[in-house]
Design an enzyme around this catalytic site. Sequence first.
Site, PDB file in Angstrom:
ATOM      1  N   TYR A   1     -16.481  18.749  21.114  1.00  0.00           N
ATOM      2  CA  TYR A   1     -15.236  18.907  20.357  1.00  0.00           C
ATOM      3  C   TYR A   1     -14.071  18.902  21.331  1.00  0.00           C
ATOM      4  CZ  TYR A   1     -11.881  21.173  17.125  1.00  0.00           C
ATOM      5  OH  TYR A   1     -10.788  21.492  16.352  1.00  0.00           O
TER       6      TYR A   1
ATOM      7  N   LYS B   1     -16.282  14.975  18.361  1.00  0.00           N
ATOM      8  CA  LYS B   1     -15.172  15.175  17.428  1.00  0.00           C
ATOM      9  C   LYS B   1     -13.907  15.035  18.261  1.00  0.00           C
ATOM     10  CE  LYS B   1     -12.768  18.568  14.569  1.00  0.00           C
ATOM     11  NZ  LYS B   1     -12.696  19.984  14.109  1.00  0.00           N
TER      12      LYS B   1
END
Length: 289
Positions: A131, A160
Amino acid sequence: MQGVYPAIITPLKENKVDYDGLRNNIDFLIENGVSGVIPVGTTGESPTLTPLEHEKVVEKVVEFVDGRVEVIAGTGSNSTSEALEFSQYAEDVGVDGVLLITPYYNKPTQEGLKRHFGEIANSINVPIVLYNVPSRTALNIEPETIKYLFNEYSNISAVKEANPNLSQVSEVLDSCDIDILSGNDELTLPIISLGGKGVVSVIANIAPKEFVQMVDFANAGKFDKAKEIHYKLFPLMKLMFVETNPIPIKTAMNMLGMPSGELRLPLCEMAESNKLKLQNALNNLGLLK
């Protein structure tokens, strides 16, 4: 990974987790075609959940989903040992993968990032989604670091990507075949056009059907149809970040009568002027009855 993965809120009632509400929200999302759900991330107010609440929410989400879609649990921390411990716990209770935020505040070097993610990858078997959100962590996972991690660890399989610089996405996808999910609703279509696979979405908490349709069209190369939905939802996408996430999405869900509840300090209620803008946007989309 491909499709729409809502970063789900943690509904609260009298400052306690509302598990009945959580179940209802999950059922609503699954009925509207999402590929998976992501609990206890930024949108799920993970920084203000106690460790026991954090674990129980993940356990309950796995129970409520019951294998119908993927569960990718937020397990990141700026402490490698803490992130490792929670990732192992999440794997033990049956998640399909974990989402690991870049360590924040202590700002490791790129070498430190390689060791941090590598140590966790060596300790679990489920897929890992990196992330990258420099706006919150003050640290970017550089494309070369992502390439290294993807090539070195078989279970590091996706990113992400919430860096708004699309050059980052281009550099990553030009160097390796890792799956990229947009970490920003507004950039979903540009990222898919570059080779991304989908989105970890905030707005999908309230408009899952429309967002799933948009991403499905984009992944099928039908960008004209996808753009129609994008521009329809764009005003609401922008309002989801008019104040700190998850303040706007929880406010919107309360307006729509969905399980949401209050926020925990230091997050607080939305400013009245922004509430009015949000209410107007929901009205314009026909979401408010």
